[in-house]
Design a protein around this motif. Structure first.
Motif, short mmCIF file in Angstrom:
data_model
loop_
_atom_site.label_atom_id
_atom_site.label_comp_id
_atom_site.label_asym_id
_atom_site.label_seq_id
_atom_site.Cartn_x
_atom_site.Cartn_y
_atom_site.Cartn_z
N VAL A 111 1.25 4.25 -2.93
CA VAL A 111 0.77 5.73 -2.63
C VAL A 111 2.12 6.46 -2.85
O VAL A 111 2.16 7.51 -3.56
CB VAL A 111 0.50 5.99 -1.13
CG1 VAL A 111 0.58 7.44 -0.74
CG2 VAL A 111 -0.60 5.00 -0.72
N ASN B 25 -7.01 0.69 7.77
CA ASN B 25 -8.34 0.25 7.26
C ASN B 25 -8.49 -1.11 6.89
O ASN B 25 -9.46 -2.07 7.26
CB ASN B 25 -8.87 1.31 6.12
CG ASN B 25 -10.13 0.93 5.69
OD1 ASN B 25 -11.27 0.61 6.52
ND2 ASN B 25 -10.39 0.78 4.29
N VAL B 26 -7.45 -1.58 5.86
CA VAL B 26 -7.58 -3.03 5.50
C VAL B 26 -7.13 -3.89 6.78
O VAL B 26 -7.79 -5.08 6.89
CB VAL B 26 -6.54 -3.24 4.46
CG1 VAL B 26 -6.38 -4.70 4.16
CG2 VAL B 26 -6.79 -2.33 3.03
N SER C 119 -0.61 -0.35 -7.29
CA SER C 119 -1.41 0.11 -6.15
C SER C 119 -1.79 -1.00 -5.51
O SER C 119 -1.95 -1.01 -4.16
CB SER C 119 -2.61 0.68 -6.98
OG SER C 119 -3.40 0.09 -7.52
N SER D 281 -4.88 -2.40 -5.33
CA SER D 281 -6.14 -2.33 -4.50
C SER D 281 -6.84 -1.78 -5.77
O SER D 281 -6.75 -0.85 -6.57
CB SER D 281 -5.98 -1.30 -3.49
OG SER D 281 -7.36 -1.04 -3.10
N ILE E 177 0.87 -1.24 0.11
CA ILE E 177 -0.17 -0.04 -0.09
C ILE E 177 1.00 1.30 -0.05
O ILE E 177 0.58 2.22 -0.93
CB ILE E 177 -0.92 0.06 1.27
CG1 ILE E 177 -2.00 -1.17 0.79
CG2 ILE E 177 -1.57 1.32 1.42
CD1 ILE E 177 -2.73 -1.19 2.08
N SER F 141 -4.84 4.06 4.98
CA SER F 141 -5.33 2.84 3.99
C SER F 141 -4.87 1.59 4.71
O SER F 141 -5.81 0.67 4.74
CB SER F 141 -4.70 3.07 2.96
OG SER F 141 -4.93 4.27 2.26
N ALA F 142 -3.64 1.35 5.09
CA ALA F 142 -3.30 0.02 5.66
C ALA F 142 -4.15 -0.19 7.20
O ALA F 142 -4.54 -1.27 7.36
CB ALA F 142 -1.81 0.13 5.95
N GLU G 120 -1.05 9.12 4.64
CA GLU G 120 -2.22 8.37 3.85
C GLU G 120 -2.12 6.94 3.75
O GLU G 120 -2.94 6.09 3.80
CB GLU G 120 -2.31 8.81 2.17
CG GLU G 120 -3.09 8.41 1.26
CD GLU G 120 -2.96 8.85 -0.04
OE1 GLU G 120 -3.53 8.26 -1.12
OE2 GLU G 120 -2.74 10.05 -0.17
N SER G 121 -0.50 6.52 3.40
CA SER G 121 -0.69 5.02 3.65
C SER G 121 -0.84 4.45 4.87
O SER G 121 -1.49 3.14 4.95
CB SER G 121 1.16 4.71 3.53
OG SER G 121 1.37 5.11 2.06
N ALA H 247 -8.45 1.72 -4.69
CA ALA H 247 -7.69 2.79 -4.89
C ALA H 247 -7.38 3.09 -6.35
O ALA H 247 -7.19 4.22 -6.74
CB ALA H 247 -6.19 2.21 -4.44
N THR I 154 -17.43 4.31 -5.02
CA THR I 154 -16.51 5.17 -4.99
C THR I 154 -16.33 5.76 -6.37
O THR I 154 -16.13 7.29 -6.39
CB THR I 154 -15.19 4.21 -4.88
OG1 THR I 154 -15.08 3.60 -3.67
CG2 THR I 154 -14.06 5.02 -4.85
#
Length: 427
Positions: A67, A279-280, A108, A110, A63, A276-277, A272-273, A113, A382
């Motif tokens: 980014v 969340n997963v 990416s 994802s 991730i 995102s990480a 941001e990374s 994303a 999205t």
């Protein structure tokens, strides 16, 4: 009784629009609260245990690499390379959309994303060149699904971790289906653009200097998937270590080659990374606890016994599994489906003699298609939220792509060689 209460609560929370991670946590907590013969402290231990794996470190690494690639200008250079390759085709920018998703699949990891990035980057440009916005949004969402099978897709890592399948083999197994999906989608886009008169091909010659400069800049970015796969194949590093190498490569390219990463930009990309990480990984954490109580209650064993008794052949099982996964994909987030459902179906697939790597690609393909399927497809929402397209307009525009993806799914399902030939050759 506790199982029924937990599953009922999960369905209610989903239909109320509760985020997947919180829905899974609350339903698991209710299981322990209502009458499970297990101490509540075991829930916390199980949630923590769900993240105790070195393999899962690959997720935040990849991730972060993706980014950093976005912030370093890689995306723009890959788009220039994609446009250069498709400028002589009908619907060149629409073709570039598909090709860019294929390129970015190795960066990416994802599909959400990828869809978000392309919706911001490409849809305004497509609108300016006369494409209808629903068509632009539909092709952006559909092409983002290529990311799910192109290594190093996050879904491939999660499936391999949950089901104890070689992540390296899954990486290689996704290459042919991913590239095949891109090719058939580009053919379909060309036919649609020719029929509707969208963006005729450009006939002017490209200078040699432009070819060299654009290709050189793009190939530097495309070297990352080669580095990842090649390093894993020759045994230089594991998939987790490959993620760390991908971050280092992204930093080197962004700071020293393209010189677009500054300290402030690196800090922003790191933040941001991290978000995102988290969340997963939070979804993986709570889904692991949810899956564990299903195991305690013999739910996987019951489903395995039932399907083994009622389904007579591997073909019938694969058709049934595809139907179940497509329906569930309309309502559930892809990572949650992978963690909760794959341990239930993978043992049944093994009983029918289906290769675990092949079934992994089928499973991930199904979960990806669900993300653009109404009523609750995550990639669909999205893309529509970023582009401002209304859901009915998006659904009408995405139907041809959805049918194409279903046809591709059936090919991957019933022609195992598409998934298994490359892993067999490489490993």
């Amino acid at each position: 009784m506790a199982v029924l209460a937990a599953l009922g609560a999960l369905m209610v929370l989903f239909f109320m629009g509760t985020p997947v991670a919180f829905a899974l946590f609350l339903s698991t907590f209710l299981y322990f609260l209502v009458g499970a013969d297990q101490p509540l402290v075991l829930l916390i231990q199980r949630l923590a245990g769900g993240l105790e794996s070195v393999s899962l470190l690959a997720i935040p690494f990849f991730i972060m690499a993706g980014v950093f690639m976005n912030y370093s200008g890689i995306t723009t250079r890959l788009l220039n390379l994609a446009e250069l390759c498709t400028r002589r085709f009908h619907g060149g920018l629409a073709q570039s959309n598909v090709l860019l998703s294929t390129f970015m699949g190795g960066l990416s990891g994802s599909n959400i994303a990828d869809a978000a990035m392309n919706a911001k980057l490409l849809v305004p440009q497509m609108d300016a060149r006369g494409y209808p916005t629903p068509f632009s949004a539909a092709i952006t969402a559909a092409s983002s699904l290529i990311t799910s099978t192109i290594p190093p897709g996050i879904a491939l890592i999660i499936y391999g971790y949950v089901n104890n399948v070689s992540i390296g083999r899954l990486f290689m197994a996704g290459v042919v289906p991913g590239i095949g999906m891109a090719l058939v989608m580009m053919v379909m886009v060309s036919i649609m653009c020719r029929r509707h008169g969208y963006q005729p091909p450009r006939r002017e010659r490209v200078s040699r200097h432009e070819w060299i400069s654009v290709t050189r800049a793009g190939l530097i970015a495309l070297a990352l998937p080669v580095l990842v796969i090649g390093g894993i194949r020759i045994g230089v590093f594991t998939p987790t270590e490959a993620g760390a190498m991908a971050v280092a490569y992204a930093l080197i390219v962004g700071v020293f080659v393209y010189r677009e990463l500054r300290p402030a930009t690196i800090a922003l990309a790191t933040r941001e990374s991290l978000l995102s990480a988290v969340n997963v990984l939070f979804i993986i954490c709570v889904a692991s606890g949810f899956a564990r109580f299903l195991t305690w209650e013999q739910v996987p064993q019951t489903i395995t016994t039932f399907l083994s008794a009622e389904v007579s052949s591997a073909v019938a099982f694969l058709l049934l599994a595809n139907a179940i996964l497509l329906v569930l994909g309309m309502f559930l987030e892809g990572n949650a489906i992978l963690i909760v459902l794959s341990p239930l179906l993978a043992p049944v697939a093994a009983q029918f003699g289906i290769d675990p790597v092949h079934f992994g690609i089928i499973f991930i393909f199904n979960a990806a298609i669900g993300t653009i399927t109404p009523p609750l497809g995550t990639v669909m929402f999205t893309t529509c939220s970023i582009t401002g397209v209304k859901l009915p307009d998006f659904i009408r525009a995405v139907v041809p792509f959805w049918l194409l993806l279903i046809a591709m799914l059936l090919l991957v399902t019933f022609i195992p060689a598409l998934s298994l030939t490359l892993p067999a050759l490489v490993f």
